[in-house]
Motif scaffolding. Structure first.
Motif, mmCIF file in Angstrom:
data_model
loop_
_atom_site.group_PDB
_atom_site.id
_atom_site.type_symbol
_atom_site.label_atom_id
_atom_site.label_comp_id
_atom_site.label_asym_id
_atom_site.label_seq_id
_atom_site.Cartn_x
_atom_site.Cartn_y
_atom_site.Cartn_z
ATOM 1 N N ALA A 14 0.823 -1.198 0.000
ATOM 2 C CA ALA A 14 0.000 0.000 0.000
ATOM 3 C C ALA A 14 0.861 1.253 0.000
ATOM 4 C CB ALA A 14 -0.932 -0.006 1.224
ATOM 5 N N ALA A 49 -6.028 -1.970 -1.984
ATOM 6 C CA ALA A 49 -5.739 -0.603 -1.552
ATOM 7 C C ALA A 49 -5.696 0.358 -2.738
ATOM 8 C CB ALA A 49 -4.412 -0.571 -0.797
ATOM 9 N N GLN A 99 -7.607 4.314 -4.259
ATOM 10 C CA GLN A 99 -6.581 5.352 -4.258
ATOM 11 C C GLN A 99 -7.136 6.685 -4.746
ATOM 12 O OE1 GLN A 99 -3.164 4.304 -6.550
ATOM 13 N NE2 GLN A 99 -2.050 6.196 -6.092
#
Length: 809
Positions: A25, A75, A79
């Motif tokens: 991440a 993740a 974003q």
């Protein structure tokens, strides 16, 4: 040992997945995901799956890498979420494209610009979504391969351990393995250099050996004696807790001693590869044995005075301790044997023959402990005069029978040749019993801690907090139970990840994080509401001119509004979107309205009561034939306490739609009426004066308006008067009426005024027929009915009616 290894495997796996996900991440946030490296990993996974020749260990390692990549893709999907939402909102603000396609050039150019930016912003998200889907597919394929292999191995028919032809070869393999360990020591000692190093380490080796032997041989006994001494006087909470902490030395001290001996052996420098394999598992095997013995001592205590977990006799508890210790020893020896078998790469025949006796003995111990659980149920049945034991007792009996069935079935399967299936039944059953005993001990520990913290004494053990703690402990033991019965740590971590991910609800996902946020925000709002209610009730409202009913209405309304706002803020703060439920809620509202119309009616009536305040707490009311004082007004119902001290719950709808008599609405003044009857011939003016004096002399009677005396009329037996007086507090009306009656009786007795009672004269026709005066045998002639007879009959009927209604004299 396998159970402990699995537990630490899942902990390590979850930690590694978390670190990998965090690293990916962070990498995604800074430089973006390396899709070239991902493509290489995915291709390698495809090749391994297609070939199907990779070992389970290799597949598990490959799977952990795929999981880390999948977490990174997850993740990356979020974003650019704020930018995407902003662009979509701007596009929606431009409105829909006209049907004819004609649109202002500026609007069209702006729409095209926003769409291009949205596509560019969504590109990384779409790439991450595609990669995540591929990672999911690869992980599922690897799980399917491992599961198929485990199932085939579990159901495969192998060599039977009861075949005497295999015993000789297995015994030779065991002797050779033991001989190789001895040869490693002797060969190392033959080296002069090694002899010098061993002699140089003589002092630390000696110290560790002595320390290890002392802790191993005496440490457990010292700890047990000290714990028994601490708990010997009484069973108060702090003594039990201190004894429990000391009893942990029964595991820690001998394990430390065993570890010291292992370190001493390593310091000699005489350990070879085979010896190193055995020494590595000895501390873990020793921990299994001592932990099982400790659990046995706690669950099956030596002293009858201890708070027992099971209803067993002294002999049965002794057997339980023996079976628990034997079970731990057998599993520890099996762990060492399996480690040696893996190192020496024994054939399947040797493994089966050498481990089968251990399996049978473990099955025997499991069966015997199961019989003790069933014996606990039988002892409980004997102690109960009637009824059935509680749920916990019935569950223990069920587990005891299941343990006996699994032990017998596992032994039979292993003897037939399904050794893997038998092992997967017997050894997990032993681990389950150990976990059950450990959970019982932890429940008792939490109960004693709660007893100590609450300060409520022994009764605190049966309160809600220990029960909930036991329930949470049982839920927390479920993952360990799954590992014991063969669930892969990777599968368990997958379930945990799915649980953390949550379930979709509208545009959001309900996950544990969302739920915790919802609970925390609502709890804060609820506490602030209670603080505001307390401030209003005790500080602000008492300084106003509002009556008690108005103050209670404001406090209650503040509570309802505060709870509603707390729930609304909690839902919004947790990010839960309930718009998707609007259609479902609309469809269900009609049915809910019909099904809950009474509850809704009472709810609305409760709000009306709090706003209009036709009644208030402390009022004396009469409704639906019930009379009493209002104690509390809630949203659904009102509680009335009658003068018999009985609580009557009245639905609020009855107070709004029905007839309610409020004796104390607005003020406490009220009128009472005291009826009085005097004999005919009495001086009515004198009677009126006496009654007026009595009424005016009472301290609760108000003088404005003054009390009145009414000459009501002439009754059948008396002249009837009434005292009508207004009291300052109608709540004392019954006592005032009683006191006035006492004073009236006393004054009338002094003044010689008679209070009459009803009298009746009875006329009997033919009284001689009642006393038998007529001559026997003489013919009685029936009298002729006359008008006088009719009059006598009417008198008798009148007298009968008077007798039925009261005293006739």
């Amino acid at each position: 040992m396998g159970i402990i290894i699995r537990f630490f495997q899942v902990v390590f796996l979850l930690a590694s997945l978390g670190l990998s996900s965090a690293a990916l991440a962070q990498n995604s946030d800074q430089t973006g995901l390396d899709y070239t490296l991902w493509e290489a990993t995915a291709t390698r996974a495809d090749d391994a799956i297609a070939a199907g020749r990779a070992s389970d260990v290799a597949l598990e390692n490959l799977r952990s890498q795929l999981v880390a990549w999948r977490d990174g893709f997850t993740a990356a999907q979020d974003q650019n979420a704020p930018q995407i939402d902003s662009l979509r909102a701007q596009i929606a603000a431009l409105g829909p494209v006209p049907e004819d396609g004609l649109e202002a050039e500026e609007i069209a150019a702006r729409r095209q610009q926003l769409n291009d930016r949205l596509a560019a912003t969504r590109a990384p998200v779409q790439t991450a979504e595609a990669a995540r889907s591929r990672a999911d597919a690869l992980i599922d394929q690897i799980d399917s391969i491992i599961l198929t292999r485990s199932t085939d191995e579990l159901l495969s028919l192998g060599p039977t351990p009861v075949n005497p032809a295999l015993w000789g070869g297995a015994l030779n393999d065991l002797i050779e393995s033991g001989t190789s360990v001895v040869h490693e020591f002797t060969n190392a000692w033959e080296s002069p250099v090694q002899q010098a190093e061993t002699k140089a380490s003589f002092l630390p080796v000696s110290v560790l050996t002595v320390l290890g032997l002392v802790l191993l041989l005496r440490g457990r006994r010292w700890s047990e004696r000290l714990a028994l001494w601490l708990q010997s006087h009484n069973q108060i909470a702090w003594r039990w807790l201190l004894g429990f902490v000391v009893s942990l030395g029964q595991v820690a001290l001998p394990v430390f001693g065993l570890s010291a001996l292992v370190v001493a052996i390593y310091l000699t420098g005489l350990v070879g590869l085979a010896g190193d394999t055995i020494l590595q598992v000895i501390p873990g095997a020793g921990m299994i044995f001592f932990a099982a013995s400790w659990v046995g001592v706690r669950v099956f205590p030596r002293k009858a005075g201890d708070l027992n977990y099971l209803n067993l006799s002294a002999q049965q508890r002794t057997e339980g301790r023996l079976y628990a210790a034997s079970l731990g020893l057998l599993i520890a020896l099996t762990t060492v044997l399996v480690a040696l078998a893996d190192f020496e790469n024994w054939p399947a025949e040797t493994r089966v023959v050498l481990i089968f006796p251990m399996l049978l003995l473990v099955a025997l111990m499991v069966s015997r402990i199961g019989q003790l659980l069933v014996a606990h149920y039988k002892n409980e049945m004997k102690d109960l005069d009637e009824g059935i034991p509680n749920y916990r007792c019935r569950m223990l009996r069920l587990m005891g029978r299941a343990a006996m069935f699994v032990a017998i079935g596992g032994g039979i399967l292993a003897a037939i040749g399904y050794f893997q299936a038998g092992s997967q039944l017997v050894f997990p059953a032993a681990g389950t019993l150990g976990l059950l005993g450990f959970v019982l001990i932890l429940q008792r520990l939490i109960s004693e801690i709660w007893v100590l913290l609450s300060g409520r004494g022994e009764e605190a053990r049966d309160t809600l907090v220990p029960v909930l703690a036991g329930f949470l402990l049982t839920l927390g033991a479920m993952p360990l139970l799954a590992l014991i019965w063969g669930m892969r740590p990777a599968t368990l971590s997958e379930y945990w990840a799915t649980f953390l991910q949550g379930v979709p609800l509208g545009e959001t996902r309900i996950s544990p994080t969302v739920f915790i946020s919802l609970a925390v925000i609502f709890s804060i709002g609820y506490m602030l509401t209670k603080l505001m209610q307390g401030a209003l009730r005790n500080t602000i409202l008492p300084k106003t001119n509002l009556d008690a009913g108005g103050q209670n209405a404001i406090v209650s309304g503040t509570g309802y509004i505060g709870i509603f706002l707390a729930a609304l803020i909690a839902i919004t703060g947790a990010g839960i979107d309930l718009s998707a439920l609007a259609i479902v809620a609309g469809a269900l509202s009609v049915g809910i309205g019909f099904g809950l119309q009474n509850i809704v009616s009472n709810f609305v009536s409760g709000i009306i009561l709090l706003i209009e305040r036709p009644i208030a707490e402390g009022d004396w009311i009469e409704v639906s034939g019930q009379s009493g004082t209002v104690k509390s007004i809630s949203v659904r119902s009102t509680r009335i306490q009658t003068f018999d001290r009985a609580d009557v719950i009245v639905p609020n709808a009855d107070l709004i739609s029905g007839v309610v008599m409020n004796m104390t609405k607005g003020n406490l003044t009220g009128r009472i009426i005291v009826p009085v009857g005097v004999a005919y011939g009495s001086d009515t003016r004198k009677i009126e004066g006496i009654l007026r004096e009595i009424a005016e002399a009472h301290p609760l009677v108000v003088m404005n308006p003054p009390p009145g005396v009414i000459f009501k009329g002439f009754g059948a037996d008396s002249m009837d008067f009434e005292i009508r007086a207004i009291l300052r507090d109608i709540n004392f009306g019954l006592g005032v009426r009683s006191e006035m009656n006492h004073q009236i009786a006393e004054r009338f007795a002094l003044e010689g005024i008679e209070i009459p009672f009803a009298q009746r004269d009875i006329w009997l026709r033919n009284p001689e027929a009642l006393n038998g005066s007529a001559g026997q045998g003489e013919q009685q002639t029936a009298p002729v009915a006359t008008a006088a007879d009719d009059i006598d009959r009417d008198l008798i009927d009148t007298a009968d009616e008077a007798d039925s209604g009261g005293d006739a004299r």
